[in-house]
Motif scaffolding. Structure first.
Motif, PDB file in Angstrom:
ATOM      1  N   LEU A  80      11.001   2.805   5.567  1.00 19.77           N
ATOM      2  CA  LEU A  80      10.187   1.609   5.365  1.00 19.77           C
ATOM      3  C   LEU A  80      10.934   0.362   5.820  1.00 19.77           C
ATOM      4  O   LEU A  80      10.354  -0.554   6.407  1.00 19.77           O
ATOM      5  CB  LEU A  80       9.798   1.485   3.891  1.00 19.77           C
ATOM      6  CG  LEU A  80       8.732   0.453   3.534  1.00 19.77           C
ATOM      7  CD1 LEU A  80       7.429   0.777   4.228  1.00 19.77           C
ATOM      8  CD2 LEU A  80       8.518   0.414   2.029  1.00 19.77           C
ATOM      9  N   GLY A  81      12.237   0.310   5.550  1.00 13.25           N
ATOM     10  CA  GLY A  81      13.014  -0.866   5.917  1.00 13.25           C
ATOM     11  C   GLY A  81      13.078  -1.103   7.415  1.00 13.25           C
ATOM     12  O   GLY A  81      13.195  -2.245   7.865  1.00 13.25           O
ATOM     13  N   ASP A  82      13.002  -0.032   8.219  1.00 11.73           N
ATOM     14  CA  ASP A  82      13.034  -0.210   9.674  1.00 11.73           C
ATOM     15  C   ASP A  82      11.847  -1.037  10.151  1.00 11.73           C
ATOM     16  O   ASP A  82      11.936  -1.773  11.128  1.00 11.73           O
ATOM     17  CB  ASP A  82      13.006   1.151  10.369  1.00 11.73           C
ATOM     18  CG  ASP A  82      14.296   1.928  10.158  1.00 11.73           C
ATOM     19  OD1 ASP A  82      15.335   1.280   9.916  1.00 11.73           O
ATOM     20  OD2 ASP A  82      14.256   3.162  10.218  1.00 11.73           O
ATOM     21  N   PHE A 135       0.830  -1.204   0.000  1.00 11.95           N
ATOM     22  CA  PHE A 135       0.000   0.000   0.000  1.00 11.95           C
ATOM     23  C   PHE A 135       0.869   1.260   0.000  1.00 11.95           C
ATOM     24  O   PHE A 135       0.640   2.203  -0.764  1.00 11.95           O
ATOM     25  CB  PHE A 135      -0.922  -0.011   1.223  1.00 11.95           C
ATOM     26  CG  PHE A 135      -1.710   1.254   1.427  1.00 11.95           C
ATOM     27  CD1 PHE A 135      -2.772   1.560   0.587  1.00 11.95           C
ATOM     28  CD2 PHE A 135      -1.384   2.133   2.453  1.00 11.95           C
ATOM     29  CE1 PHE A 135      -3.509   2.724   0.776  1.00 11.95           C
ATOM     30  CE2 PHE A 135      -2.112   3.292   2.638  1.00 11.95           C
ATOM     31  CZ  PHE A 135      -3.174   3.591   1.807  1.00 11.95           C
ATOM     32  N   LYS A 136       1.906   1.262   0.827  1.00 11.49           N
ATOM     33  CA  LYS A 136       2.802   2.419   0.880  1.00 11.49           C
ATOM     34  C   LYS A 136       3.552   2.580  -0.445  1.00 11.49           C
ATOM     35  O   LYS A 136       3.736   3.704  -0.934  1.00 11.49           O
ATOM     36  CB  LYS A 136       3.785   2.277   2.046  1.00 11.49           C
ATOM     37  CG  LYS A 136       3.163   2.508   3.418  1.00 11.49           C
ATOM     38  CD  LYS A 136       4.197   2.352   4.518  1.00 11.49           C
ATOM     39  CE  LYS A 136       3.587   2.651   5.894  1.00 11.49           C
ATOM     40  NZ  LYS A 136       3.335   4.085   6.081  1.00 11.49           N
ATOM     41  N   ASN A 169       1.291   4.056  -3.137  1.00  8.31           N
ATOM     42  CA  ASN A 169       1.103   5.484  -2.913  1.00  8.31           C
ATOM     43  C   ASN A 169       2.352   6.271  -3.285  1.00  8.31           C
ATOM     44  O   ASN A 169       2.260   7.386  -3.813  1.00  8.31           O
ATOM     45  CB  ASN A 169       0.735   5.750  -1.446  1.00  8.31           C
ATOM     46  CG  ASN A 169      -0.744   5.566  -1.182  1.00  8.31           C
ATOM     47  OD1 ASN A 169      -1.545   6.478  -1.378  1.00  8.31           O
ATOM     48  ND2 ASN A 169      -1.119   4.365  -0.752  1.00  8.31           N
ATOM     49  N   PHE A 170       3.512   5.692  -3.038  1.00  7.71           N
ATOM     50  CA  PHE A 170       4.765   6.346  -3.419  1.00  7.71           C
ATOM     51  C   PHE A 170       4.851   6.461  -4.937  1.00  7.71           C
ATOM     52  O   PHE A 170       5.243   7.498  -5.478  1.00  7.71           O
ATOM     53  CB  PHE A 170       5.937   5.539  -2.865  1.00  7.71           C
ATOM     54  CG  PHE A 170       7.292   6.126  -3.179  1.00  7.71           C
ATOM     55  CD1 PHE A 170       7.602   7.421  -2.821  1.00  7.71           C
ATOM     56  CD2 PHE A 170       8.250   5.369  -3.821  1.00  7.71           C
ATOM     57  CE1 PHE A 170       8.841   7.958  -3.096  1.00  7.71           C
ATOM     58  CE2 PHE A 170       9.498   5.892  -4.100  1.00  7.71           C
ATOM     59  CZ  PHE A 170       9.793   7.200  -3.736  1.00  7.71           C
ATOM     60  N   GLN A 171       4.482   5.391  -5.643  1.00  8.39           N
ATOM     61  CA  GLN A 171       4.487   5.438  -7.105  1.00  8.39           C
ATOM     62  C   GLN A 171       3.536   6.514  -7.631  1.00  8.39           C
ATOM     63  O   GLN A 171       3.873   7.268  -8.551  1.00  8.39           O
ATOM     64  CB  GLN A 171       4.077   4.080  -7.670  1.00  8.39           C
ATOM     65  CG  GLN A 171       5.210   3.073  -7.770  1.00  8.39           C
ATOM     66  CD  GLN A 171       4.821   1.913  -8.663  1.00  8.39           C
ATOM     67  OE1 GLN A 171       3.747   1.346  -8.523  1.00  8.39           O
ATOM     68  NE2 GLN A 171       5.689   1.557  -9.584  1.00  8.39           N
ATOM     69  N   TYR A 189       1.323  11.198   0.117  1.00 11.45           N
ATOM     70  CA  TYR A 189       2.267  11.424   1.217  1.00 11.45           C
ATOM     71  C   TYR A 189       1.613  11.149   2.577  1.00 11.45           C
ATOM     72  O   TYR A 189       2.247  10.609   3.489  1.00 11.45           O
ATOM     73  CB  TYR A 189       2.798  12.856   1.176  1.00 11.45           C
ATOM     74  CG  TYR A 189       3.799  13.128   2.272  1.00 11.45           C
ATOM     75  CD1 TYR A 189       5.054  12.511   2.261  1.00 11.45           C
ATOM     76  CD2 TYR A 189       3.489  13.971   3.332  1.00 11.45           C
ATOM     77  CE1 TYR A 189       5.965  12.739   3.270  1.00 11.45           C
ATOM     78  CE2 TYR A 189       4.391  14.207   4.352  1.00 11.45           C
ATOM     79  CZ  TYR A 189       5.627  13.591   4.307  1.00 11.45           C
ATOM     80  OH  TYR A 189       6.532  13.810   5.325  1.00 11.45           O
ATOM     81  N   GLU A 190       0.341  11.506   2.719  1.00 14.57           N
ATOM     82  CA  GLU A 190      -0.368  11.208   3.972  1.00 14.57           C
ATOM     83  C   GLU A 190      -0.410   9.697   4.213  1.00 14.57           C
ATOM     84  O   GLU A 190      -0.230   9.233   5.346  1.00 14.57           O
ATOM     85  CB  GLU A 190      -1.778  11.792   3.920  1.00 14.57           C
ATOM     86  CG  GLU A 190      -1.812  13.304   4.033  1.00 14.57           C
ATOM     87  CD  GLU A 190      -3.214  13.868   3.869  1.00 14.57           C
ATOM     88  OE1 GLU A 190      -3.482  14.957   4.395  1.00 14.57           O
ATOM     89  OE2 GLU A 190      -4.047  13.213   3.200  1.00 14.57           O
ATOM     90  N   ASN A 191      -0.655   8.934   3.152  1.00 18.70           N
ATOM     91  CA  ASN A 191      -0.692   7.479   3.302  1.00 18.70           C
ATOM     92  C   ASN A 191       0.700   6.907   3.577  1.00 18.70           C
ATOM     93  O   ASN A 191       0.837   5.912   4.281  1.00 18.70           O
ATOM     94  CB  ASN A 191      -1.270   6.843   2.036  1.00 18.70           C
ATOM     95  CG  ASN A 191      -2.751   7.115   1.888  1.00 18.70           C
ATOM     96  OD1 ASN A 191      -3.445   7.382   2.869  1.00 18.70           O
ATOM     97  ND2 ASN A 191      -3.245   7.082   0.660  1.00 18.70           N
ATOM     98  N   LEU A 192       1.714   7.528   2.996  1.00 20.65           N
ATOM     99  CA  LEU A 192       3.091   7.076   3.226  1.00 20.65           C
ATOM    100  C   LEU A 192       3.532   7.343   4.648  1.00 20.65           C
ATOM    101  O   LEU A 192       4.083   6.476   5.336  1.00 20.65           O
ATOM    102  CB  LEU A 192       4.039   7.820   2.275  1.00 20.65           C
ATOM    103  CG  LEU A 192       4.432   7.191   0.956  1.00 20.65           C
ATOM    104  CD1 LEU A 192       5.378   8.117   0.220  1.00 20.65           C
ATOM    105  CD2 LEU A 192       5.091   5.843   1.180  1.00 20.65           C
TER     106      LEU A 192
END
Length: 884
Positions: A640-642, A36-37, A40-42, A91-94
Motif C-alpha cells: 500500500l505504501g508504494d 477502502f482498502k 476491507n483489510f479490517q 482480499y479481492e478488494n485489497l
C-alpha cells in the motif's frame, strides 16, 4: 489548430502534474481508495478471527463432553462459510484480483456440508414427547431446556416437574402446513442486521401471522389429550391443573441465543394451552432474536422452537443456584439464592434474596445472609400469576433450613459432575418441603476466567515452575524441555519432548506426533496452532509468559494443561489422575455429523507459506482458505505504501526532526487536530498507536544522526567507485527522498526511502491479539553487492533476536512479528524506529563477515552508533587499494 493544441496541453499537464500535485478531487479519490482498502483489510481480519473461533468451538465439542444439537452444527457451518466468503471479498478488494478458484472451493465445501446436514433433519419426528423418554440425545428434537430436564430426571436421577415436550418437529409442521415458512422467508431474506427499524417491522408482521395461522390437523387435540393425561397422572382434574409453558428453542441456553431471550408463560389453564403455545412459538421472532441470528450468519432454518409443558409447582420458595461463583473465577464455592413464592422475583431482582454459600468439599455452609422479602409471586386460582404480600413474621425468615441447603448443594455437585461443567440451576421448594429441579444449564464462564481460574489445587510437595496462560488443548504430558527458536530446530525435535517456544506456530504440526506437550509465551486458543494441537491431542498451554526463559533445555517437566500448570520433574499424580471425562455425545448421530462437518471446516493442510502447495487450488477446507487469505492479505497491505509515493498533495508533512522527510496520509483517527490537507503536523498530533511507537524509536535522540557517521575508507571508496562505474543504473535504482506513513488509530503502513535504502513497515496494534502484527522489509544500499547482503544478514540477526520470523534474499530482509499483545507490538515498533536510524550508511561499514555479527551485537547492546568499535577493524593498506 485544436488538434495540435490537445497533445501540447496534455503534455504540459503531464509535465507540471508532479510539480503541483493532484487536484483536490483526485486527492480525495486516492485517499478514499486507501481508506477502502484499509476497511476491507479490517473486515478480513475480523472474519479471520471469527472463523477461527467457530473452528475452536467445533473442536471443543469433538471429545463429546459438551452437549449440542443440529442448531449448533447449522450455525457453525453457516458462520464458517459466511466469514470465508467475506474474507475472499475483502482480499479481492485489497489485491484488486478476483479469486474464482477460492470461490469455487467455498461453494463446493458448502454443498458437501449441506448434504451432510440434510441427513440430520428432524422435521418428521413426533410432535410430543414425555419427559420420561427424553435425554440429551434429543436436544435437536426438543431443544436445550427440555433435553436437559429429561437428562437430569432420567440419568442424573433428580426430581423434575411432571410434564411433556412439544417438539421442534411440531413447530416446523406448524410453519409448513400454514405456509408460514414462505411468508417468513419473504420478510427475512433481505434484512440488514444494522437496520433496526426493518427488523422491528418484520418481527411484528411475522408474530402477527403466527398468532392467526391455523394449527396442523390434530395438533390441538393431541395437546389437550397430553394435558389431560398429565392431570390424570397427578390425580388432579384437568380443568384445575395449571402448567408452565417454557421456551426450549434450539440452541437456547447454549451457542445460539442469550438466556431469557424467549417467552415463558406461567400458570396456564387448560383453556389457554393453544394460545400460550402460539405466544411462546412466536417469540422466536422477537427483534432481538432475529438481529442476533442475522449478525451471526445463522439461517432461519437452523432455528426452531420446542416448548416444555410442565406442571406448575406450588412453590413455597424458589430460587437459583450457581455451582461456582458467577463472576469471580477464584471462588469455586456453591452460591444459592432464595425467595418466597415463584422464582422470577429472584431472577429479575424484584426482591433481594437470601444468600447461602456452601463449600463443595463436605458441603459445609460457609455463609448465611437472610434478606427481608416483603412480597412474593404466586399462582393465581384463575390462571397466571399474582403478586402478594408476605406475612410480616415470615418476611425476615430464611427460606431454607441447613438440611435443605446441604441437599440442594449436593444436587449442584451431582449436576456439575454429570454435565462436566459448572451449572446455573433453577429450583423450587413445595409446601411439603420437597426440592424440585426446574432447570440446569451451563454457567457462562467469567470474562477473565480463562486467564485466572484454578480448576484444582497444586499437587502437595511438588514444585510448580509456572502457572497461568490459557489451556489451548486439554490433557497432561511429561518430557524433556526442547526450545524451538527457529524453523530449523523442528528437524532436531526429539521424540517425547515438551516443545517450548516464544510464540505458537502452525509449523509445529510436523512434530506434534512426537511432542508430549506444547508451551508458548504467547499465542491464542483460537489460533491455527491451537486447532492443530486439539486435532492431534497434544496438551498445550499458550500465553504462559516467561516460559521460554524459565524452562531450561533438557530439564524434565510435567505439563498439566487442564490446570495451566508446569511442574518440575515427573508428577505421577497429574499423569495418572486424569480420567477421561464423561462424554454423553459420543456415539450419537449428531456427534457423527459434527465429525463430518468438521472435516470440511477445521483441518489445516496449508502450513508453510513458502511451500509450492500454499495456493488456492490446494485448499481443501475452510481453514485452509482462511489461512491462505490471512497470509496473503499482509502482502497486499504491505504494498500500500508504494502507491503513496506519487500522492504528495494529499499528505501532511510531519515535523519531527528525525532526519526523514515524512508525510502522513490519515485514513481516520491517525492524526488529531489537523485536516488531511492542512500542510503540516507535529508529533503531538500523532494519534495512531503504532505510529506513536515507531516515532519514539525514530526520534530517539541517541540514534538520530547529529553529525557524520563513522566511515571506513574501503567502504567509502567502494561506494564512490560503484557510483563512477554504475552511475546510470544507480540513478535508476535510487529511491525518492520522501517517506510516507498511511495511518489510522490502530494501523500503520510506513515507507522509508532514504538515498538508496528502502524500508517498508506494516502494522496493526490494537486490543485484539489475533489481529496484531508487524511486517518489515529492508533492501538496497549504495555499496557493492557483498556489503549490501552482509548488512541484510546483520539486520536479520537483529530481527531474530527481537522475536521476528525472518527471511533473507540477497540484499533484502523480511521479518514478521504477529499475534502479540499491543504492548509488545509497541515495544518492537520502538526498536524498529531505532533500527531504521541505526542502519543508515552502515552498508559502507560491512567490509567483512565479522561485521555481520558485530553490527547485530552492537545494536542489541544498545550502542547508538556502529563502526566506532564493536569488532570492526581498519583494513590494511593493501586492502584499501583493491577497489582501484
Amino acid at each position: 489548430m485544436a488538434n495540435l493544441e490537445s497533445p501540447i496541453l496534455e503534455n504540459l499537464k503531464r509535465f507540471f502534474r508532479p510539480l503541483f500535485g493532484k487536484s483536490p478531487a483526485g486527492r480525495k479519490d486516492t485517499q478514499a481508495l486507501f481508506r477502502f482498502k484499509y476497511v476491507n483489510f479490517q473486515e478480513l481480519l475480523e472474519s479471520n478471527a471469527e472463523l477461527l473461533r467457530v473452528i475452536a468451538s467445533m473442536e471443543e465439542k469433538l471429545p463429546g463432553r459438551d452437549v449440542f444439537g443440529m442448531a449448533f452444527l447449522h450455525a457453525a457451518a453457516s458462520q464458517g462459510v459466511f466469514h470465508c466468503l467475506r474474507m475472499i471479498r475483502g482480499y479481492e478488494n485489497l489485491s484488486e484480483t478476483p479469486q474464482p478458484v477460492l470461490r469455487e472451493k467455498v461453494e463446493a465445501i458448502r454443498e458437501e456440508i449441506k448434504a451432510a446436514l440434510s441427513v440430520g433433519a428432524s422435521d418428521n419426528g413426533p410432535w410430543f414427547k414425555d419427559f420420561s423418554e427424553i435425554s440429551l440425545a434429543d436436544d435437536d428434537l426438543v431443544g436445550g431446556k427440555c433435553s436437559r430436564l429429561g437428562e437430569s430426571r432420567n440419568r442424573a436421577s433428580l426430581p423434575v416437574p411432571e410434564g411433556f415436550a412439544i417438539t421442534t418437529a411440531a413447530f416446523r409442521a406448524f410453519l409448513r402446513e400454514s405456509d408460514l415458512a414462505s411468508e417468513i422467508a419473504k420478510r427475512t431474506m433481505s434484512l440488514d442486521p444494522s437496520d433496526a427499524a426493518s427488523i422491528q417491522e418484520a418481527s411484528e408482521d411475522i408474530q402477527r401471522l403466527m398468532l392467526l395461522a391455523p394449527f396442523p390437523t390434530g395438533f390441538e387435540d393431541e395437546l389437550h389429550h397430553r394435558h389431560a393425561t398429565l392431570a390424570e397422572r397427578l390425580g388432579v382434574p384437568s380443568e384445575e391443573i395449571k402448567v408452565a409453558m417454557r421456551s426450549s428453542a434450539l440452541g437456547e441456553d447454549g451457542d445460539l441465543s442469550f438466556a431469557g431471550q424467549y417467552l415463558s408463560v406461567l400458570g396456564v389453564a387448560s383453556t389457554k394451552l393453544s394460545e400460550s403455545y402460539r405466544y411462546v412459538a412466536a417469540s422466536l421472532y422477537t427483534p432481538r432474536a432475529m438481529a442476533y441470528r442475522l449478525q451471526k450468519g445463522v439461517p432461519d432454518e437452523a432455528a426452531a422452537m420446542g416448548v416444555a409443558c410442565l406442571a406448575m409447582v406450588q412453590s413455597k420458595a424458589s430460587g437459583v443456584m450457581y455451582t461456582r461463583h458467577p463472576f469471580d473465577p477464584e471462588d469455586a464455592n456453591i452460591l444459592i439464592n432464595a425467595v418466597w413464592g415463584l422464582g422470577p422475583y429472584a431472577v429479575d431482582g424484584v426482591v433481594s434474596p437470601d444468600r447461602y454459600v456452601v463449600a463443595k468439599p463436605g458441603l459445609e455452609i460457609l455463609a448465611v445472609d437472610v434478606a427481608r422479602k416483603p412480597v412474593q409471586l404466586a399462582c393465581s386460582p384463575g390462571g397466571g400469576v399474582v403478586r402478594s404480600e408476605v406475612e410480616a413474621p415470615l418476611a425476615a425468615q430464611p427460606c431454607l433450613n441447613p438440611a435443605l441447603i446441604r441437599e440442594l448443594a449436593g444436587w449442584g455437585v451431582r449436576l456439575e459432575a454429570h454435565y462436566g461443567a459448572p451449572q446455573d440451576v433453577e429450583w423450587a421448594l413445595d409446601h411439603a418441603d420437597r426440592l424440585i429441579l426446574l432447570q440446569s444449564r451451563p454457567l457462562a464462564p467469567p470474562l477473565d476466567a480463562k486467564a485466572k481460574r484454578k480448576a484444582s489445587a497444586p499437587v502437595p510437595g511438588r514444585e510448580v515452575l509456572l502457572e497461568g496462560g490459557e489451556a489451548a488443548s486439554p490433557g497432561a504430558g511429561c518430557g524433556e524441555v526442547f526450545h524451538v527458536l527457529r524453523d530449523d530446530d523442528l528437524a532436531e525435535f526429539p521424540d517425547g519432548a515438551v516443545l517450548v517456544a516464544a510464540h505458537s506456530s502452525p509449523k509445529f504440526m510436523v512434530v506434534m506426533a512426537r511432542a508430549r506437550a506444547i508451551i508458548t509465551d504467547h499465542g491464542s486458543v483460537t489460533g491455527h496452532m491451537a486447532s492443530l494441537a486439539r486435532e492431534f491431542g497434544v496438551p498445550a498451554i499458550l500465553g504462559l509468559e516467561g516460559a521460554s526463559g524459565t524452562l531450561k533445555k533438557g530439564e524434565v517437566v510435567t505439563v498439566d494443561a487442564d490446570n495451566r500448570r508446569v511442574y518440575s520433574g515427573r508428577v505421577e499424580e497429574v499423569l495418572s489422575a486424569r480420567e477421561e471425562a464423561r462424554a454423553p455425545m459420543l456415539g450419537t448421530p449428531v456427534h457423527g455429523l459434527l465429525r463430518a462437518v468438521h472435516s470440511l471446516v477445521g483441518p489445516l493442510n496449508l502450513i508453510d507459506p513458502k511451500a509450492p502447495e500454499f495456493s488456492p487450488r490446494h485448499c481443501r477446507t475452510l481453514h485452509d482458505i482462511t489461512r491462505y487469505l490471512h497470509e496473503k492479505s499482509y502482502s497486499a497491505m504491505f504494498t500500500l505504501g508504494d502507491n503513496a509515493s506519487g500522492e504528495g498533495g494529499m499528505a501532511v508533512r510531519l515535523d519531527a526532526g528525525i532526519g526523514l522527510d515524512l508525510h502522513v496520509i490519515d485514513l481516520g483517527g491517525g492524526l488529531s487536530g489537523n485536516e488531511p490537507c492542512a500542510g503540516s503536523a507535529c508529533l503531538a498530533q500523532v494519534a495512531s498507536r503504532p505510529l506513536q511507537a515507531l516515532m519514539r524509536g525514530l526520534a530517539d535522540e541517541a540514534f538520530v544522526a547529529k553529525g557524520p557517521r563513522p566511515v571506513h575508507l574501503r567502504g567509502f571508496l567502494s561506494v564512490m567507485g560503484r557510483q563512477m562505474v554504475d552511475g546510470a543504473s544507480m540513478s535508476a535504482e535510487r529511491f525518492g527522498d520522501k517517506s510516507y506513513a498511511i495511518v489510522s488509530d490502530k494501523y500503520l503502513n510506513f515507507s522509508s526511502r532514504v538515498g538508496y535504502h528502502y524500508g517498508v513497515l506494516d502494522s496493526y496494534c490494537g486490543n485484539t491479539v489475533n489481529k496484531n502484527y508487524i511486517t518489515f522489509a529492508f533492501k538496497g544500499g549504495a555499496a557493492g553487492e557483498d556489503r549490501r547482503e552482509r548488512r541484510a544478514r546483520a539486520i536479520a540477526l537483529i530481527l531474530e533476536r527481537l522475536g521476528f520470523t525472518v527471511a533473507v534474499s540477497a540484499d533484502r530482509v523480511e521479518g514478521r512479528f504477529q499475534k502479540y499483545p499491543a504492548e509488545l507490538i509497541e515495544a518492537r515498533l520502538v526498536q524498529l524506529g531505532r533500527l531504521l536510524q541505526y542502519t543508515r550508511q552502515t552498508d559502507m561499514l560491512m567490509t567483512s563477515e565479522e561485521a555481520v555479527t558485530a553490527m547485530a551485537e552492537s545494536f542489541m547492546r544498545g550502542e547508538t552508533v556502529f563502526g566506532t568499535g564493536g569488532g570492526m577493524q581498519e583494513e590494511p593498506p593493501a586492502a584499501r587499494e583493491e577497489i582501484f
